[in-house]
Design an enzyme around this catalytic site. Structure first.
Site, PDB file in Angstrom:
ATOM      1  N   LYS A  14      46.967  43.754  42.993  1.00 43.89           N
ATOM      2  CA  LYS A  14      48.111  43.562  42.099  1.00 43.89           C
ATOM      3  C   LYS A  14      47.772  44.003  40.667  1.00 43.89           C
ATOM      4  O   LYS A  14      48.545  44.735  40.047  1.00 43.89           O
ATOM      5  CB  LYS A  14      48.561  42.088  42.081  1.00 43.89           C
ATOM      6  CG  LYS A  14      49.040  41.580  43.435  1.00 43.89           C
ATOM      7  CD  LYS A  14      49.585  40.156  43.350  1.00 43.89           C
ATOM      8  CE  LYS A  14      48.536  39.105  43.016  1.00 43.89           C
ATOM      9  NZ  LYS A  14      47.590  38.816  44.121  1.00 43.89           N
ATOM     10  N   ARG A  89      54.774  32.642  43.106  1.00 46.26           N
ATOM     11  CA  ARG A  89      53.872  32.359  44.215  1.00 46.26           C
ATOM     12  C   ARG A  89      54.437  31.302  45.160  1.00 46.26           C
ATOM     13  O   ARG A  89      53.812  30.982  46.163  1.00 46.26           O
ATOM     14  CB  ARG A  89      52.534  31.838  43.666  1.00 46.26           C
ATOM     15  CG  ARG A  89      51.446  32.892  43.554  1.00 46.26           C
ATOM     16  CD  ARG A  89      50.246  32.219  42.910  1.00 46.26           C
ATOM     17  NE  ARG A  89      48.992  32.854  43.241  1.00 46.26           N
ATOM     18  CZ  ARG A  89      48.451  33.850  42.537  1.00 46.26           C
ATOM     19  NH1 ARG A  89      49.085  34.349  41.505  1.00 46.26           N
ATOM     20  NH2 ARG A  89      47.286  34.341  42.881  1.00 46.26           N
ATOM     21  N   ARG A 128      33.947  42.113  43.930  1.00 48.99           N
ATOM     22  CA  ARG A 128      34.392  41.802  42.570  1.00 48.99           C
ATOM     23  C   ARG A 128      33.589  40.639  41.986  1.00 48.99           C
ATOM     24  O   ARG A 128      33.300  40.617  40.782  1.00 48.99           O
ATOM     25  CB  ARG A 128      35.889  41.451  42.571  1.00 48.99           C
ATOM     26  CG  ARG A 128      36.448  41.246  41.179  1.00 48.99           C
ATOM     27  CD  ARG A 128      37.957  41.094  41.179  1.00 48.99           C
ATOM     28  NE  ARG A 128      38.368  39.782  41.650  1.00 48.99           N
ATOM     29  CZ  ARG A 128      39.638  39.426  41.841  1.00 48.99           C
ATOM     30  NH1 ARG A 128      40.612  40.306  41.631  1.00 48.99           N
ATOM     31  NH2 ARG A 128      39.948  38.224  42.262  1.00 48.99           N
ATOM     32  N   ARG A 134      33.983  36.071  38.586  1.00 52.17           N
ATOM     33  CA  ARG A 134      35.032  35.052  38.568  1.00 52.17           C
ATOM     34  C   ARG A 134      34.620  33.878  39.452  1.00 52.17           C
ATOM     35  O   ARG A 134      34.220  34.060  40.585  1.00 52.17           O
ATOM     36  CB  ARG A 134      36.344  35.659  39.077  1.00 52.17           C
ATOM     37  CG  ARG A 134      37.345  35.881  37.974  1.00 52.17           C
ATOM     38  CD  ARG A 134      38.550  36.611  38.472  1.00 52.17           C
ATOM     39  NE  ARG A 134      39.338  35.829  39.415  1.00 52.17           N
ATOM     40  CZ  ARG A 134      40.537  36.201  39.850  1.00 52.17           C
ATOM     41  NH1 ARG A 134      41.066  37.335  39.440  1.00 52.17           N
ATOM     42  NH2 ARG A 134      41.195  35.450  40.703  1.00 52.17           N
ATOM     43  N   ARG A 145      42.028  30.202  49.123  1.00 55.15           N
ATOM     44  CA  ARG A 145      43.115  30.977  48.503  1.00 55.15           C
ATOM     45  C   ARG A 145      43.941  31.711  49.556  1.00 55.15           C
ATOM     46  O   ARG A 145      45.161  31.807  49.437  1.00 55.15           O
ATOM     47  CB  ARG A 145      42.541  31.955  47.471  1.00 55.15           C
ATOM     48  CG  ARG A 145      42.137  31.260  46.162  1.00 55.15           C
ATOM     49  CD  ARG A 145      41.062  32.002  45.406  1.00 55.15           C
ATOM     50  NE  ARG A 145      41.493  33.300  44.911  1.00 55.15           N
ATOM     51  CZ  ARG A 145      40.655  34.277  44.570  1.00 55.15           C
ATOM     52  NH1 ARG A 145      39.346  34.105  44.699  1.00 55.15           N
ATOM     53  NH2 ARG A 145      41.126  35.412  44.104  1.00 55.15           N
TER      54      ARG A 145
HETATM   55  P1  ATP Z   1      44.042  39.090  42.573  1.00 55.35           P
HETATM   56  O1  ATP Z   1      44.187  39.014  41.097  1.00 55.35           O
HETATM   57  O2  ATP Z   1      42.828  39.816  43.000  1.00 55.35           O
HETATM   58  O3  ATP Z   1      45.274  39.617  43.268  1.00 55.35           O
HETATM   59  P2  ATP Z   1      44.584  36.330  42.937  1.00 55.35           P
HETATM   60  O4  ATP Z   1      46.006  36.641  43.279  1.00 55.35           O
HETATM   61  O5  ATP Z   1      43.959  35.235  43.712  1.00 55.35           O
HETATM   62  O6  ATP Z   1      43.730  37.623  43.118  1.00 55.35           O
HETATM   63  P3  ATP Z   1      45.238  35.657  40.173  1.00 55.35           P
HETATM   64  O7  ATP Z   1      46.636  36.142  40.344  1.00 55.35           O
HETATM   65  O8  ATP Z   1      44.452  36.150  39.039  1.00 55.35           O
HETATM   66  O9  ATP Z   1      44.325  35.962  41.422  1.00 55.35           O
HETATM   67  O10 ATP Z   1      45.298  34.052  40.163  1.00 55.35           O
HETATM   68  C1  ATP Z   1      44.133  33.270  40.082  1.00 55.35           C
HETATM   69  C2  ATP Z   1      44.470  31.806  40.253  1.00 55.35           C
HETATM   70  O11 ATP Z   1      45.353  31.391  39.198  1.00 55.35           O
HETATM   71  C3  ATP Z   1      45.237  31.457  41.543  1.00 55.35           C
HETATM   72  O12 ATP Z   1      44.373  31.259  42.640  1.00 55.35           O
HETATM   73  C4  ATP Z   1      45.967  30.166  41.109  1.00 55.35           C
HETATM   74  O13 ATP Z   1      45.107  29.068  41.136  1.00 55.35           O
HETATM   75  C5  ATP Z   1      46.323  30.446  39.650  1.00 55.35           C
HETATM   76  N1  ATP Z   1      47.667  31.039  39.520  1.00 55.35           N
HETATM   77  C6  ATP Z   1      47.972  32.304  39.096  1.00 55.35           C
HETATM   78  N2  ATP Z   1      49.294  32.526  39.126  1.00 55.35           N
HETATM   79  C7  ATP Z   1      49.867  31.382  39.580  1.00 55.35           C
HETATM   80  C8  ATP Z   1      51.200  30.985  39.865  1.00 55.35           C
HETATM   81  N3  ATP Z   1      52.245  31.821  39.696  1.00 55.35           N
HETATM   82  N4  ATP Z   1      51.406  29.714  40.323  1.00 55.35           N
HETATM   83  C9  ATP Z   1      50.388  28.873  40.506  1.00 55.35           C
HETATM   84  N5  ATP Z   1      49.113  29.190  40.288  1.00 55.35           N
HETATM   85  C10 ATP Z   1      48.828  30.427  39.826  1.00 55.35           C
HETATM   86 MG    MG Z   2      45.003  39.593  39.446  1.00 50.61          MG
END
Ligand code: ATP
Ligand code: MG
Length: 190
Positions: A14, A89, A128, A134, A145
Site C-alpha cells: 500500500k 480497516r 522489511r 518496525r 495482523r
Molecule cells: P503495510 O504498511 O506494509 O501495508 P500494515 O497495513 O500492517 O502493513 P500500517 O498500515 O502501517 O501497516 O499499520 C500499522 C498498524 O497501525 C496496524 O497494524 C494497526 O495497529 C494500526 N493502524 C493503522 N491504520 C489503522 C486503522 N485505520 N484502524 C486501526 N488501526 C490502524
Molecule cells: Mg504502510
C-alpha cells in the site's frame, strides 16, 4: 485526480504504490500507519495507546481512528484528491469515511485492492523487519495482523463492491507490472 482508497493485507505494498501514485498524479497521501508511528515518536497520549495496540498487532479503536482521519483530512490542501492508505480497516471506518466525505460534498472515488498471496506477504514483512526495524514486523505479530486483517478488514472488500468502486490488482511477481496495471486504470479516470 479522484480520491483513491488503497486496500490490502499487511505488506501488500500500500505504501509503496501510494508513493508512486503520488509522484505520478501529484495527490495528497494519508497513511494512518505513518500518522500513528509519528504520534508514538512524539510521545503523545494517542501515541502511547497506539504503541500498545500496534505492538500486539491489534487495531486502534474506530472512534479514535475516525477522529484522527478527519483531522488529517481537513488540514490538507483541497482539490488534489487524497490517497487513503491503511484506512478504512473496518466496516465502521468505511461508513464513517463515506459520511465524512458526503458532508463535505466530496466523493469516495475508487478503491484499489492489492491481492498478494500470504507466503509472499510474510517474506516481504520479515525482509522489511531487517531493513526498517518496525517493532510489529516479527513473525508472531505478523500472524496476528493477518488474522485481524482476515476477520475485520477483508470483509470490507464486499462493502466496496456494493458501493461499485472496487478494483482488484493481483500480484504476479513483478512490481513494475503491478504499477503499470494500476496506472493504466488510473489514467482512464482523469
Ligand atoms: P503495510 O504498511 O506494509 O501495508 P500494515 O497495513 O500492517 O502493513 P500500517 O498500515 O502501517 O501497516 O499499520 C500499522 C498498524 O497501525 C496496524 O497494524 C494497526 O495497529 C494500526 N493502524 C493503522 N491504520 C489503522 C486503522 N485505520 N484502524 C486501526 N488501526 C490502524
Ligand atoms: Mg504502510
Amino acid at each position: 485526480m479522484k480520491n483513491i482508497i488503497i486496500f490490502g493485507a499487511p505488506g501488500s505494498g500500500k505504501g509503496t504504490y501510494s508513493d508512486a501514485i503520488v509522484e505520478r498524479y501529484g495527490m495528497n497521501h494519508i497513511s494512518t500507519g505513518d500518522t500513528l508511528r509519528n504520534e508514538i515518536k512524539n510521545g503523545t497520549e494517542v501515541g502511547k495507546l497506539a504503541k500498545e495496540l500496534i505492538d500486539k498487532g491489534q487495531l486502534i479503536p474506530d472512534e479514535l481512528m475516525i477522529k484522527i482521519l478527519a483531522n488529517t483530512y481537513d488540514r490538507l490542501p483541497q482539490g488534489l484528491g487524497v490517497i487513503f492508505d491503511g484506512f478504512p480497516r473496518t466496516i465502521a471506518q468505511a461508513e464513517a469515511l463515506k459520511q465524512m466525505l458526503a458532508e463535505r460534498h466530496h466523493e469516495m472515488g475508487v478503491m484499489i485492492e492489492l491481492i498478494v498471496d500470504e507466503e509472499t506477504l510474510m517474506e516481504r514483512l520479515l525482509r522489511r523487519a531487517q531493513i526498517e526495524g518496525r517493532a510489529d514486523d516479527n513473525a508472531e505479530t505478523i500472524k496476528k495482523r493477518f488474522e485481524v486483517y482476515h476477520n475485520q478488514t477483508e470483509p470490507l472488500a464486499a462493502w466496496f463492491e456494493k458501493e461499485g468502486i472496487r478494483h482488484t490488482f493481483t500480484w504476479e511477481g513483478s512490481k513494475d507490472q503491478m504499477l503499470a496495471n494500476i496506472f493504466a486504470f488510473l489514467d482512464t479516470l482523469k
